[in-house]
Design a protein around this motif. Structure first.
Motif, PDB file in Angstrom:
ATOM      1  N   GLY A  89       0.819  -1.202   0.000  1.00 26.87           N
ATOM      2  CA  GLY A  89       0.000   0.000   0.000  1.00 26.87           C
ATOM      3  C   GLY A  89       0.854   1.252   0.000  1.00 26.87           C
ATOM      4  O   GLY A  89       2.064   1.207  -0.240  1.00 26.87           O
ATOM      5  N   GLY A  90       0.199   2.360   0.313  1.00 32.12           N
ATOM      6  CA  GLY A  90       0.897   3.636   0.410  1.00 32.12           C
ATOM      7  C   GLY A  90       1.501   3.805   1.801  1.00 32.12           C
ATOM      8  O   GLY A  90       1.670   2.834   2.549  1.00 32.12           O
ATOM      9  N   GLY A  91       1.775   5.061   2.145  1.00 28.97           N
ATOM     10  CA  GLY A  91       2.445   5.346   3.411  1.00 28.97           C
ATOM     11  C   GLY A  91       1.627   4.941   4.630  1.00 28.97           C
ATOM     12  O   GLY A  91       2.179   4.575   5.673  1.00 28.97           O
ATOM     13  N   LEU A  92       0.311   4.976   4.484  1.00 26.60           N
ATOM     14  CA  LEU A  92      -0.545   4.595   5.606  1.00 26.60           C
ATOM     15  C   LEU A  92      -0.321   3.129   5.963  1.00 26.60           C
ATOM     16  O   LEU A  92      -0.048   2.784   7.123  1.00 26.60           O
ATOM     17  CB  LEU A  92      -2.013   4.824   5.201  1.00 26.60           C
ATOM     18  N   VAL A  93      -0.398   2.282   4.948  1.00 31.81           N
ATOM     19  CA  VAL A  93      -0.228   0.846   5.183  1.00 31.81           C
ATOM     20  C   VAL A  93       1.201   0.549   5.652  1.00 31.81           C
ATOM     21  O   VAL A  93       1.404  -0.238   6.584  1.00 31.81           O
ATOM     22  CB  VAL A  93      -0.551   0.042   3.894  1.00 31.81           C
ATOM     23  N   SER A 116       2.117   3.791  -3.626  1.00 34.75           N
ATOM     24  CA  SER A 116       1.876   5.198  -3.988  1.00 34.75           C
ATOM     25  C   SER A 116       3.231   5.846  -4.266  1.00 34.75           C
ATOM     26  O   SER A 116       4.266   5.391  -3.766  1.00 34.75           O
ATOM     27  CB  SER A 116       1.155   5.936  -2.859  1.00 34.75           C
ATOM     28  N   LEU A 117       3.213   6.914  -5.049  1.00 34.34           N
ATOM     29  CA  LEU A 117       4.472   7.592  -5.353  1.00 34.34           C
ATOM     30  C   LEU A 117       5.088   8.136  -4.066  1.00 34.34           C
ATOM     31  O   LEU A 117       6.284   8.041  -3.848  1.00 34.34           O
ATOM     32  CB  LEU A 117       4.213   8.728  -6.358  1.00 34.34           C
ATOM     33  N   LEU A 118       4.230   8.660  -3.193  1.00 39.02           N
ATOM     34  CA  LEU A 118       4.727   9.223  -1.946  1.00 39.02           C
ATOM     35  C   LEU A 118       5.417   8.156  -1.100  1.00 39.02           C
ATOM     36  O   LEU A 118       6.490   8.364  -0.548  1.00 39.02           O
ATOM     37  CB  LEU A 118       3.590   9.861  -1.153  1.00 39.02           C
ATOM     38  N   SER A 119       4.820   6.985  -1.022  1.00 41.13           N
ATOM     39  CA  SER A 119       5.442   5.963  -0.186  1.00 41.13           C
ATOM     40  C   SER A 119       6.697   5.408  -0.851  1.00 41.13           C
ATOM     41  O   SER A 119       7.645   5.041  -0.176  1.00 41.13           O
ATOM     42  CB  SER A 119       4.457   4.844   0.156  1.00 41.13           C
ATOM     43  N   VAL A 125      11.276   4.671   2.935  1.00 41.79           N
ATOM     44  CA  VAL A 125      12.724   4.805   3.110  1.00 41.79           C
ATOM     45  C   VAL A 125      12.996   5.432   4.477  1.00 41.79           C
ATOM     46  O   VAL A 125      12.414   6.467   4.779  1.00 41.79           O
ATOM     47  CB  VAL A 125      13.344   5.743   2.039  1.00 41.79           C
ATOM     48  N   GLY A 126      13.847   4.816   5.257  1.00 39.30           N
ATOM     49  CA  GLY A 126      14.278   5.500   6.477  1.00 39.30           C
ATOM     50  C   GLY A 126      13.852   4.853   7.776  1.00 39.30           C
ATOM     51  O   GLY A 126      14.301   5.247   8.842  1.00 39.30           O
ATOM     52  N   GLY A 167       2.757  12.733  -4.287  1.00 43.05           N
ATOM     53  CA  GLY A 167       4.090  12.114  -4.335  1.00 43.05           C
ATOM     54  C   GLY A 167       5.100  13.022  -5.005  1.00 43.05           C
ATOM     55  O   GLY A 167       6.246  13.138  -4.563  1.00 43.05           O
ATOM     56  N   PHE A 168       4.668  13.689  -6.071  1.00 35.64           N
ATOM     57  CA  PHE A 168       5.578  14.625  -6.730  1.00 35.64           C
ATOM     58  C   PHE A 168       6.001  15.720  -5.747  1.00 35.64           C
ATOM     59  O   PHE A 168       7.122  16.212  -5.800  1.00 35.64           O
ATOM     60  CB  PHE A 168       4.927  15.236  -7.980  1.00 35.64           C
ATOM     61  N   GLY A 169       5.100  16.094  -4.849  1.00 32.88           N
ATOM     62  CA  GLY A 169       5.431  17.112  -3.847  1.00 32.88           C
ATOM     63  C   GLY A 169       6.657  16.714  -3.027  1.00 32.88           C
ATOM     64  O   GLY A 169       7.565  17.522  -2.801  1.00 32.88           O
ATOM     65  N   GLU A 170       6.705  15.459  -2.591  1.00 36.19           N
ATOM     66  CA  GLU A 170       7.857  15.003  -1.795  1.00 36.19           C
ATOM     67  C   GLU A 170       9.127  14.956  -2.637  1.00 36.19           C
ATOM     68  O   GLU A 170      10.217  15.260  -2.158  1.00 36.19           O
ATOM     69  CB  GLU A 170       7.591  13.603  -1.206  1.00 36.19           C
ATOM     70  N   ILE A 171       8.981  14.573  -3.909  1.00 36.83           N
ATOM     71  CA  ILE A 171      10.167  14.505  -4.783  1.00 36.83           C
ATOM     72  C   ILE A 171      10.714  15.915  -5.013  1.00 36.83           C
ATOM     73  O   ILE A 171      11.917  16.157  -4.946  1.00 36.83           O
ATOM     74  CB  ILE A 171       9.805  13.837  -6.132  1.00 36.83           C
TER      75      ILE A 171
END
Ligand code: NAD
Ligand code: ZN
Length: 347
Positions: A89-93, A116-119, A125-126, A167-171
């Motif tokens: 999943g995305g960052g939530l999962v 998700s792109l954000l995840s 990562v990290g 996700g583009f926002g984080e990139i």
């Protein structure tokens, strides 16, 4: 496919690997897959091969209640100290899966298929994981890295467009704080990236993951340099918690505000502020918000990164270079009032 191995965390990230090959990465252990409802809707055929648990979607489910339900189901299904959790999943999962795995029977191994792109570029990562506590974001959790993360660009094809922009926002954040050439790449390839050209997306995710990995490796417990990854997040979290914006959208607004502060306090040029705002807008991200200064300031008072009466705030020096500045919280609040009263002053 390109892989990154984070030695200190004994964790690998495989960018461009097919999620269908995840079994090559799973240890010889009983594996339980955790996903959310949307992921199950889109990928049930794949998920049905696993013993799986489906959690609810959205930040409202990132809480103790969900943790308890998952632990209950794991126990019902016979999970034990030797089991493996696979978050899909995305960052939530991934935040919830990582946290459950970290405390279930005092800790079991886990890995992610990041959807998700954000995840793919950030949440997986990290080694940070955890849940919200009431309205407070990520207030409870641990640092514990996954064994592996698979970032398959094909999964992004089913991601809602707004989540993609998020996700583009984080990139874009990674580019602003660390890498001017990534900024130029984003600017030049915008059209193809927004259309999810797979080679370019693989390249982009790899570059963003490499930046985050390098920072995290140098500072696994966020004592110094890693704090720069919080660029746009201090105010961004306040906005995320008090609006309908996604994480990346709120961070985008937070970056705009942090840039205006950078112009006031850190010598960021008006030209760079404009470039920041233009790139965010090009990637369909918001830079304005409707949250009052009072609401933002209430949140800042509770922010977990607060260190007594001051707070480490990330400002830009120029595109590609960030500075950690220790600000008195009262000064920051006064400046937030100024920015909210005159939101377009630098545009
Ligand atoms: N641990 C970290 O370092 C870290 C970093 C950044 C963010 N986070 C956390 O991550 C969360 C945000 O992550 P997110 O933006 O991925 O949100 P999310 O996991 O809620 O996903 C966003 C939405 O997209 C759906 N979705 C995800 N992948 C999909 C796909 N391939 N196809 C169709 N639908 C899909 C989800 O079901 C959800 O509805 C927040 O809770 C944030 O705090 C953690
Ligand atoms: Zn973030």
């Amino acid at each position: 496919m390109k892989s990154i191995y984070i030695e200190k965390q004994n964790s690998s990230i495989h960018v461009g690997e097919s999620y269908l090959k995840v079994k090559n990465y799973l240890p010889e252990k009983k594996c339980f897959l955790i996903c959310d409802e949307h992921i199950y809707e889109h990928y049930s055929e794949f998920i049905d091969q696993f013993d799986y648990i489906v959690m609810g979607c959205g930040e409202g489910n990132k809480n103790w209640n969900t943790m308890e339900k998952i632990i209950e189901q794991l126990l019902d299904k016979g999970a034990d100290r030797n089991s493996f959790l696979l978050g899909m999943g995305g960052g939530l999962v991934s935040d919830v899966t990582g946290f459950v795995a970290s405390i279930f029977m005092r800790g079991i191994e886990f890995g992610f298929i990041s959807t998700s792109l954000l995840s793919q570029v950030d949440a997986s990562v990290g080694g940070k994981n955890g849940i919200n506590f009431g309205k407070l974001k990520n207030m409870v959790g641990v640092f514990n890295p996954p064994k592996f993360v698979i970032c398959d660009p094909i999964l992004l094809k089913t991601l809602p467009k707004r989540e993609l922009s998020s996700g583009f926002g984080e990139i874009i954040k990674h580019a602003f704080i660390k890498d001017e050439s990534l900024y130029l790449f984003l600017k030049e390839k915008r059209e193809a990236l927004l259309n999810l050209d797979s080679d370019l997306m693989e390249d982009l995710v790899f570059r963003a993951v490499s930046i985050k990995t390098e920072v995290v490796e140098g500072d696994p417990f966020e004592k110094g340099e890693r704090k720069k990854l919080n660029f746009g997040h201090t105010i961004g979290h306040a906005i995320e918690n008090n609006s309908d914006l996604t994480h990346g959208e709120a961070v985008s607004v937070g970056m705009n505000l942090a840039c205006q502060l950078s112009q006031e306090l850190n010598g960021l040029s008006a030209d760079d502020v404009q470039k920041v705002n233009d790139l965010l807008t090009d990637f369909k991200l918001p830079i304005d918000h409707q949250v009052s200064a009072e609401t933002i300031n209430q949140y800042l008072s509770k922010d977990k990164k607060k260190n007594r009466s001051t707070l480490d705030f990330i400002l830009l020096k120029k595109i590609g270079e960030a500075t950690i500045v220790t600000l008195p919280i009262e000064e920051l609040k006064a400046r937030v009032i100024g920015l909210c009263a005159n939101p377009k002053s630098t545009r």
